[in-house]
Design a protein around this motif. Structure first.
Motif, PDB file in Angstrom:
ATOM      1  N   LYS A  80      77.967   1.931 -45.781  1.00 13.90           N
ATOM      2  CA  LYS A  80      78.536   0.875 -46.626  1.00 13.90           C
ATOM      3  C   LYS A  80      78.371  -0.499 -45.979  1.00 13.90           C
ATOM      4  O   LYS A  80      79.303  -1.298 -45.941  1.00 13.90           O
ATOM      5  N   ASN A  81      77.186  -0.775 -45.461  1.00 11.16           N
ATOM      6  CA  ASN A  81      76.857  -2.059 -44.827  1.00 11.16           C
ATOM      7  C   ASN A  81      77.718  -2.397 -43.615  1.00 11.16           C
ATOM      8  O   ASN A  81      77.848  -3.561 -43.243  1.00 11.16           O
ATOM      9  N   GLU A  82      78.335  -1.411 -43.015  1.00 11.61           N
ATOM     10  CA  GLU A  82      79.103  -1.595 -41.773  1.00 11.61           C
ATOM     11  C   GLU A  82      78.415  -0.809 -40.668  1.00 11.61           C
ATOM     12  O   GLU A  82      77.876   0.271 -40.910  1.00 11.61           O
ATOM     13  N   THR A  83      78.454  -1.337 -39.472  1.00 13.92           N
ATOM     14  CA  THR A  83      77.912  -0.644 -38.308  1.00 13.92           C
ATOM     15  C   THR A  83      79.074  -0.149 -37.464  1.00 13.92           C
ATOM     16  O   THR A  83      80.027  -0.893 -37.201  1.00 13.92           O
ATOM     17  N   PHE A  84      78.981   1.111 -37.058  1.00 15.70           N
ATOM     18  CA  PHE A  84      80.027   1.737 -36.255  1.00 15.70           C
ATOM     19  C   PHE A  84      79.421   2.297 -34.983  1.00 15.70           C
ATOM     20  O   PHE A  84      78.261   2.697 -34.968  1.00 15.70           O
ATOM     21  N   TYR A  85      80.225   2.352 -33.942  1.00 14.74           N
ATOM     22  CA  TYR A  85      79.824   2.925 -32.663  1.00 14.74           C
ATOM     23  C   TYR A  85      80.804   4.031 -32.307  1.00 14.74           C
ATOM     24  O   TYR A  85      82.019   3.851 -32.418  1.00 14.74           O
TER      25      TYR A  85
END
Length: 182
Positions: free
Chosen positions: A13-18
Motif C-alpha cells: 500500500k505504498n508504504e515501506t516496512f522493515y
C-alpha cells in the motif's frame, strides 16, 4: 530468509516496512508501543497499563532474547517509527527445547498492511532454521483475521481454553491454542 540485525524490507500500500531483530536502542519505543497497542485491542491478554514494561525492562528482554538459543524478538518499522513487534520464546529445558511460543502485536493504524504476516513468516523461517519442531500460539476466538492468517501458514487448532478471557462487554471468550509442526 536469514534473520539478522540488518533485517529485511517489504512494501505494501505504498508504504515501506522493515522487519529486523530488536536492538537495545528500541527499548523506549517498545515500551510506548506496547502500551498503545494494549489500549487499542482486546485481542491481547493485557488491558492498557497492565504488566507495564518500562525502557529498562525492555532492555532486559531484548538482551535475554539476543543470547537465548530459542528466542527471537523482531520489530516492524516504518518511516523510522516502530509499528509492531513479535517474539518467539523457547526454553533451554531439554524436554521442551524443541518448541517456541509466538506472539505478535501491530498498531491498529497498520492492520491490513501485511506486517503481522511478515513477522510470522520471518519467525517461521527462523524456527525452521533453528531446527525447532513446533511453533505454538494462543489467539482469542473473536480474532478471525489472525486465525485465518495462522491457518494459511500451516497452523492447526490443538485445543480450546474455554471461558479463558473476560472482555469489556462482561462476557467470557475462548482462547484457541494453535501450533505449526515441522
Amino acid at each position: 530468509m536469514k534473520v539478522n540485525t540488518e533485517g529485511m524490507q517489504f512494501q505494501n500500500k505504498n508504504e515501506t516496512f522493515y522487519i529486523r531483530t530488536a536492538k537495545e536502542k528500541d527499548a523506549q519505543s517498545l515500551s510506548a508501543l506496547r502500551l498503545q497497542i494494549d489500549g487499542e485491542t482486546e485481542n491481547l491478554d493485557r488491558e492498557k497499563g497492565e504488566g507495564y514494561l518500562d525502557e529498562q525492562a525492555f532492555i532486559k528482554v531484548i538482551m535475554r532474547d539476543a543470547y537465548a538459543k530459542n528466542n527471537l524478538f523482531l520489530v516492524a518499522e516504518s518511516k523510522g517509527r516502530l509499528v509492531g513487534f513479535s517474539r518467539c520464546e523457547g526454553s533451554d529445558l531439554k524436554r521442551i527445547s524443541h518448541k517456541a511460543e509466538f506472539g505478535v502485536c501491530v498498531l491498529k493504524d497498520y492492520w491490513g498492511y501485511g506486517i503481522g504476516s511478515m513477522l510470522l513468516k520471518t519467525s517461521i523461517n527462523w524456527a525452521e532454521g533453528k531446527g525447532l519442531k513446533k511453533l505454538s500460539l494462543h489467539v482469542l476466538e473473536l480474532n478471525q483475521n489472525a486465525i485465518s492468517l495462522y491457518k494459511k501458514h500451516g497452523f492447526e487448532i490443538e485445543g480450546i481454553l474455554k471461558n479463558d478471557k473476560l472482555l469489556a462487554d462482561g462476557c467470557y471468550y475462548n482462547t484457541i491454542v494453535m501450533a505449526r509442526h515441522t
